[in-house]
Each structure stands twice: as C-alpha cells, then as structure tokens.
Write an enzyme that holds these catalytic residues in place. Sequence first.
Site, PDB file in Angstrom:
ATOM      1  N   ARG A  41      -1.562  21.323  -0.484  1.00  0.00           N
ATOM      2  CA  ARG A  41      -2.311  20.143  -0.060  1.00  0.00           C
ATOM      3  C   ARG A  41      -1.514  18.891  -0.450  1.00  0.00           C
ATOM      4  O   ARG A  41      -0.862  18.864  -1.504  1.00  0.00           O
ATOM      5  CB  ARG A  41      -3.678  20.098  -0.742  1.00  0.00           C
ATOM      6  CG  ARG A  41      -4.721  20.972  -0.065  1.00  0.00           C
ATOM      7  CD  ARG A  41      -5.087  20.432   1.311  1.00  0.00           C
ATOM      8  NE  ARG A  41      -6.128  21.199   1.969  1.00  0.00           N
ATOM      9  CZ  ARG A  41      -5.924  22.089   2.944  1.00  0.00           C
ATOM     10  NH1 ARG A  41      -4.702  22.363   3.357  1.00  0.00           N
ATOM     11  NH2 ARG A  41      -6.941  22.701   3.527  1.00  0.00           N
TER      12      ARG A  41
ATOM     13  N   GLU B 186      -3.050  12.103   6.267  1.00  0.00           N
ATOM     14  CA  GLU B 186      -2.659  12.731   7.542  1.00  0.00           C
ATOM     15  C   GLU B 186      -3.459  12.110   8.671  1.00  0.00           C
ATOM     16  O   GLU B 186      -4.661  11.860   8.486  1.00  0.00           O
ATOM     17  CB  GLU B 186      -2.923  14.238   7.482  1.00  0.00           C
ATOM     18  CG  GLU B 186      -2.032  14.922   6.468  1.00  0.00           C
ATOM     19  CD  GLU B 186      -2.310  16.419   6.308  1.00  0.00           C
ATOM     20  OE1 GLU B 186      -3.078  16.978   7.112  1.00  0.00           O
ATOM     21  OE2 GLU B 186      -1.765  17.007   5.374  1.00  0.00           O
TER      22      GLU B 186
ATOM     23  N   HIS C  86       1.285  19.683   9.456  1.00  0.00           N
ATOM     24  CA  HIS C  86       0.209  20.559   8.943  1.00  0.00           C
ATOM     25  C   HIS C  86      -0.019  21.758   9.888  1.00  0.00           C
ATOM     26  O   HIS C  86      -1.134  21.967  10.385  1.00  0.00           O
ATOM     27  CB  HIS C  86      -1.087  19.745   8.762  1.00  0.00           C
ATOM     28  CG  HIS C  86      -2.049  20.375   7.799  1.00  0.00           C
ATOM     29  ND1 HIS C  86      -2.845  19.662   6.947  1.00  0.00           N
ATOM     30  CD2 HIS C  86      -2.346  21.680   7.568  1.00  0.00           C
ATOM     31  CE1 HIS C  86      -3.597  20.485   6.235  1.00  0.00           C
ATOM     32  NE2 HIS C  86      -3.300  21.722   6.585  1.00  0.00           N
TER      33      HIS C  86
HETATM   34  C1  GLV Z   1      -5.201  24.634   6.467  1.00  0.00           C
HETATM   35  O1  GLV Z   1      -4.741  23.749   5.829  1.00  0.00           O
HETATM   36  C2  GLV Z   1      -6.269  25.453   6.021  1.00  0.00           C
HETATM   37  O2  GLV Z   1      -6.919  25.116   5.037  1.00  0.00           O
HETATM   38  O3  GLV Z   1      -6.509  26.504   6.645  1.00  0.00           O
END
Ligand code: GLV
Length: 310
Positions: A225, A254, A273
Amino acid sequence: MSILFYCPWHNQNQWFIEIKKKFKNEKIFTLQDKPHLSKIKFAIIWNLPNNILKEMKNVKVLFSLGAGVDHILNLSNYRSQPIIRLKDKVMAERMANHVLSQLLFYQLNLNTYLNAQQRKKWIEDIEPILNQDITIGILGLGFLGSFTSSQLKKLGYNVIGFKYSKPIKNYSFPVLYNKNNLKKFLHNSNVVVNMLPSTQETKHMINKFFLRAMKKKSLLINVGRGSTLNEKDLTIHLKKNKQFYVSLDVFEKEPLLKSNPLWKMSNVIITPHIASITAIDTAVEYMYSKYCEYLKNGRIKNDINLVKGY
Ligand code: GLV
C-alpha cells in the site's frame, strides 16, 4: 436477501452481470436503484462512501472486492461487521508474475538495453547475476506474500521473510521477526518486496532510515500500500543513489499526481496499481461460496483481526 453492490471501477457493469448471474435467486441492488439501505444484509463493495455505510444499519457481511480491506477499515462508520476479503489463486498468480517481471527487468539490466534502443545504440553485454546469488526479502507474508515467496524460491532465488511478530506457522525459507531484526533483513536483501497492508503500524514504515539500511545497489518493489512508503524520503534517496531502483505500483495518493517527481526519475518504474487485479469470474465464485457458508451457518468469521487492523 437484499444485497448491495458498489464498485466505482470502469468494468463495474461486467461485475454486476456476473454477480447477478451467480446470485440468481437474490435481489442485487446498486445505489441507482435507491434501495432501502437499512434492509441491506450483505454488501459487495470497493470504496463505499462512509455515509452509505452509516445508512446500512443492519448489514451483516461486508465483502471486499479486493485483497485489501483498508478501504473499509478507514470508514468512521465501520462497526466491526465481519469483512470477507478475496483470497484468490488468480490474484496470487498475478501478483507473483508482477513481482517476477520487475525483478527480471532489474536483474537482466533491461532498462539499460531499453535506453540504448531509444538511442539506436548496439551496446556491450552486461553479465546478469544468477538467481542463486540474489536474496529477495519479502515484507508481509499473508496470502499473496506467501504465494509469491514460494514461486520465487522455486526459481532458485534465496528468499527471506520479515514479520513483526513471531511466525506461528512454518515457512520453507528463513523468516526474521521483531523490529530489532529489520536492519539485518534489509542488509541481507538485494531486492525487497513490500506487500504490507495499510495500518497505523505500517504507515511510513519505509522512510529514510529504512532506505539507508538497504544495500546501495538494490531494488525495492512496492506492491503493498502507498501509505507504507514516505515518498518524499524515497525521492531524496533516489536522487542520491543512482544504483538504487524502485518499482512502484501503489502510491500515497492515487492516481499519482502529474506533478510528482517520481514520474520522471530514471531509476523508477511506475505501474498504476495493477499488480494483482481482481479476476471477475473466480472472485464472484469465491464470494458466492462465502455467501452460501453464511446462509448455512447464519454467521461468518471476520477475515480481519481488528486489533492488528488487517
Ligand atoms: C488491490 O490493491 C487489492 O487490495 O486487491
């Protein structure tokens, strides 16, 4: 049973179709249907607005559309309802592939050849380091971290793990634990893969001290994260250490702002991401199996340890 589906993603319609197909005997609502929110019992969500959760006074289960659950835990109206997170083999494979791609890009010096191509230069070869001579340190040994570690180990890399608390299960590679051992873990790793969740404890854990403890010539991959990494400290570190590389998939904010200096740095790879994208069919299958479990038993165990916060 009334189910709410809330998902702001570009492919939300595809999700909705698959969910309706699988949960064919149930009423699935979106906010557009203006459902009685107090009657919602089961919610399938990603980034649900806090005020909507407040209205769902009788919701029994919150199902996260991803592996992460910080988007729920961060809501002030969250009241300890059981959360089910996705634990999906497809997502694990995607995560392991992403980490491997970034590792190989670094290990095989592909950045140098890409730069040479852009200058139309036929350059001399650079001998790549062998897998057996690379130690990969994995931070965060949950479902995705454990799978990625075992895939890398199968390929002949040295893998070490790090956990804050004493491991309660056995791993097929050494796992250091306790904060006092973090420096040792970082000193020993040629590549560090961060797969930690966002919690109060992990906030800005990757800061200037962490970065200075890493080898000067090394690679950091952040697929955990964004909140775990202090981007200001990282930017300064990258400027000073040209042999230090990062691959970033997650960010403090983001989408990453256009003004962020990380975009333009030659020792940075940025992906939006995408390391472990949720797969619709297997995710819906998993949700449905959990839903049936809930119907059968009338309750379901929270996937989240509310004390640890993940
Ligand atoms: C992506 O970041 C997720 O949490 O699946």
